[in-house]
Write a protein that holds these residues in place. Structure first.
Motif, PDB file in Angstrom:
ATOM      1  N   UNK A 241       0.789  -1.225   0.000  1.00 31.98           N
ATOM      2  CA  UNK A 241       0.000   0.000   0.000  1.00 31.98           C
ATOM      3  C   UNK A 241       0.815   1.265   0.000  1.00 31.98           C
ATOM      4  N   UNK A 242       2.091   1.155   0.375  1.00 31.58           N
ATOM      5  CA  UNK A 242       2.974   2.322   0.379  1.00 31.58           C
ATOM      6  C   UNK A 242       3.710   2.505  -0.939  1.00 31.58           C
ATOM      7  N   UNK A 243       3.446   1.594  -1.887  1.00 24.84           N
ATOM      8  CA  UNK A 243       4.072   1.727  -3.201  1.00 24.84           C
ATOM      9  C   UNK A 243       5.441   1.088  -3.298  1.00 24.84           C
ATOM     10  N   UNK A 244       5.819   0.233  -2.355  1.00 21.68           N
ATOM     11  CA  UNK A 244       7.108  -0.460  -2.412  1.00 21.68           C
ATOM     12  C   UNK A 244       6.933  -1.752  -3.209  1.00 21.68           C
ATOM     13  N   UNK A 245       7.784  -1.955  -4.207  1.00 20.78           N
ATOM     14  CA  UNK A 245       7.655  -3.101  -5.113  1.00 20.78           C
ATOM     15  C   UNK A 245       7.917  -4.403  -4.366  1.00 20.78           C
ATOM     16  N   UNK A 246       6.962  -5.333  -4.468  1.00 17.78           N
ATOM     17  CA  UNK A 246       7.087  -6.648  -3.832  1.00 17.78           C
ATOM     18  C   UNK A 246       7.321  -7.767  -4.844  1.00 17.78           C
ATOM     19  N   UNK A 247       7.042  -7.496  -6.120  1.00 14.86           N
ATOM     20  CA  UNK A 247       7.240  -8.518  -7.140  1.00 14.86           C
ATOM     21  C   UNK A 247       7.263  -7.914  -8.525  1.00 14.86           C
ATOM     22  N   UNK A 248       7.968  -8.570  -9.455  1.00 20.70           N
ATOM     23  CA  UNK A 248       8.046  -8.113 -10.845  1.00 20.70           C
ATOM     24  C   UNK A 248       7.940  -9.325 -11.749  1.00 20.70           C
ATOM     25  N   UNK A 249       7.270  -9.151 -12.889  1.00 21.18           N
ATOM     26  CA  UNK A 249       6.980 -10.291 -13.771  1.00 21.18           C
ATOM     27  C   UNK A 249       6.987  -9.816 -15.226  1.00 21.18           C
ATOM     28  N   UNK A 250       7.713 -10.531 -16.086  1.00 18.98           N
ATOM     29  CA  UNK A 250       7.729 -10.198 -17.511  1.00 18.98           C
ATOM     30  C   UNK A 250       6.356 -10.476 -18.111  1.00 18.98           C
ATOM     31  N   UNK A 251       5.863  -9.540 -18.910  1.00 15.32           N
ATOM     32  CA  UNK A 251       4.557  -9.712 -19.554  1.00 15.32           C
ATOM     33  C   UNK A 251       4.692 -10.224 -20.980  1.00 15.32           C
ATOM     34  N   UNK A 252       5.870 -10.089 -21.566  1.00 18.37           N
ATOM     35  CA  UNK A 252       6.113 -10.651 -22.895  1.00 18.37           C
ATOM     36  C   UNK A 252       7.579 -11.062 -23.009  1.00 18.37           C
ATOM     37  N   UNK A 253       7.932 -11.706 -24.120  1.00 17.11           N
ATOM     38  CA  UNK A 253       9.265 -12.288 -24.254  1.00 17.11           C
ATOM     39  C   UNK A 253      10.364 -11.234 -24.367  1.00 17.11           C
ATOM     40  N   UNK A 254      10.026 -10.061 -24.881  1.00 21.14           N
ATOM     41  CA  UNK A 254      11.040  -9.007 -24.929  1.00 21.14           C
ATOM     42  C   UNK A 254      11.468  -8.613 -23.521  1.00 21.14           C
ATOM     43  N   UNK A 255      10.514  -8.619 -22.591  1.00 19.17           N
ATOM     44  CA  UNK A 255      10.848  -8.302 -21.201  1.00 19.17           C
ATOM     45  C   UNK A 255      11.737  -9.379 -20.597  1.00 19.17           C
ATOM     46  N   UNK A 256      11.651 -10.611 -21.116  1.00 20.31           N
ATOM     47  CA  UNK A 256      12.528 -11.689 -20.652  1.00 20.31           C
ATOM     48  C   UNK A 256      13.996 -11.304 -20.806  1.00 20.31           C
TER      49      UNK A 256
END
Length: 459
Positions: A95-110
């Motif tokens: 809720x404070x805006x601190x990133x808890x997780x990140x995930x590629x949405x497409x293969x370029x992000x890989x």
């Protein structure tokens, strides 16, 4: 009185037990002093009144309850953000805006998130800083051209009304980034519901923000790794070839670039092979067993010197092997290595003097079909570096696929950063906020809104 004090006093009134009229009217007493004798010593003690004990217990209970109300933290909100550049990525925050997780949405992000350094730098940061950092990584890798006017980034937020400021913070952070880099790139922000967020992030439909957040935090970061689960060996290998690019073209280009070295290596291998045959067939070969090759003879015990003509052959062989190692960086350590090298050169479909013309006309599918032979001849010629050789080995299990995929993706990332370095580091004048805002206003006037501009640029 401040609001929190009023709330505190009201909560105190609600939880404090009602005192009886007798207690309310009773005078406050410190108790009676009494004297008792313990042997010859007089002991003075104080007898505490019961009403006072009740009050103290009530106050203690009150403080304990208030502690549970005000000191134990409540469950924090969850917020979701997607960043669409191509490469696109999804973030989960508290809720404070601190990133808890990140995930590629497409293969370029890989390609970007295959770097553990990048992924680890994003998690734990404020969402505004994390998005800015991600966009900068994308710019370094050439996914955003900072020299091109009109590129756009869309940031979608799935959040409650109290967290809407976080989306504004992301927009302001990117605005500062682009103006400092002298880039007229547009930031498009959008508040979306769970269904639309899932659609934009490539996530299976979920019923709540919390469910999506758990998905982002717990699932594999890379698309290619998530897709690999349950694949057959053939599917893994086909996917791997697709990732490398044109597998056949990859092999063909490497062979073509080193064709003269390969041809010379084949000729030198044949000379060494023929010399070893002379050693094996020589009448003065001292070996009385079937192993009469150069390496086996050298291992014979109790041989202090050879017959002169045979000794000359052994000396020539030693020199030839040393020269080959100096020339190609490859050691022919035994007769099996020599025979394998000769066999692979013999398997080439054309004579050596026709090899250059044959490679020029070699189709990519044929290069892929002959990949094992071609990679072997390049290896014996010393032009198949270790990294290239590892890339050519196809995975047979999901674990191998994941490991090799990470290596290929990181190789792609390094090449992209290297190729884009000059463009990224090109000197550009900073843009003032007023000039940037005027530019955005002109786009809105022309397209109707930044959303319409976003869709227009994606057609």
């Amino acid at each position: 009185m401040k609001n929190w004090k009023k709330a505190w006093l009201k909560e105190l009134d609600n939880i404090t037990p009602e005192l009886s009229d007798e207690v309310k009217s009773a005078p406050i007493s410190m108790g009676e002093d009494t004297i008792s004798f313990d042997g010859e010593t007089a002991v003075k003690s104080r007898k505490i009144q019961k009403p006072l004990v009740l009050v103290l217990v009530a106050v203690f209970l009150c403080l304990a309850i208030l502690g549970t109300v005000f000191l134990i933290p409540k469950n924090q909100r969850v917020c979701l953000f997607s960043v669409e550049i191509n490469p696109s990525v999804s973030f989960s925050t508290d809720g404070n805006g601190v990133v808890t997780g990140v995930r590629a949405s497409n293969r370029d992000a890989d390609v970007l998130l295959s770097s553990k350094e990048i992924t680890e730098n994003l998690v734990g940061k404020n969402i505004g800083d994390a998005v800015k950092l991600y966009v900068d990584y994308a710019a370094q890798a050439g996914y955003i051209d900072l020299n091109e006017i009109g590129s756009a980034v869309r940031v979608s937020g799935c959040l409650d009304k109290k967290a809407e400021k976080l989306l504004l913070d992301v927009s302001d952070s990117l605005k500062k980034y682009f103006t400092s880099k002298g880039a007229y790139s547009v930031v498009v922000t959008d508040k979306v519901d769970v269904k639309e967020f899932c659609s934009r992030s490539g996530i299976s439909q979920a019923s709540s923000v919390e469910e999506v957040s758990r998905n982002i935090i717990s699932s594999e970061t890379l698309v290619l790794v998530r897709e690999a689960s349950g694949m057959s060996k053939e599917q893994l290998q086909n996917q791997y070839k697709s990732l490398i690019g044109d597998f056949g073209e990859y092999i063909k280009n490497n062979l073509k670039a080193n064709i003269e070295i390969v041809k010379q290596s084949a000729e030198d291998i044949k000379k060494i092979y023929d010399l070893n045959e002379e050693i094996e067939l020589h009448e003065n070969n001292p070996s009385y067993i079937s192993l009469k090759d150069y390496w086996s003879v050298k291992l014979l015990p109790f041989i202090s010197e050879y017959e002169e003509s045979f000794g000359n052959l052994m000396a020539r062989m030693e020199t030839s092997l040393a020269d080959y190692h100096d020339k190609y960086g490859v050691e022919i350590s035994n007769v099996l290595v020599l025979k394998s090298a000769k066999l692979n050169f013999d398997k080439l479909p054309v004579p050596l003097d026709e090899l250059s013309i044959w490679v020029d006309g070699l189709s990519e599918s044929m290069a892929e079909a002959l990949s094992e032979i071609l990679s072997d001849v390049m290896e014996i010629a010393g032009v198949l570096d270790e990294r290239f050789a590892e890339l050519l080995e196809l995975p047979t299990t999901v674990a191998e696929y994941v490991e090799k995929t990470a290596a290929v993706l990181q190789d792609k990332l390094e090449k992209r950063i290297s190729a884009n370095s000059e463009s990224y580091h090109k000197l550009r004048d900073e843009i003032s906020f007023s000039d940037y805002d005027n530019y955005v206003s002109e786009l809105i006037a022309e397209y109707g809104s930044l959303d319409d501009y976003w869709f227009a640029t994606k057609k």
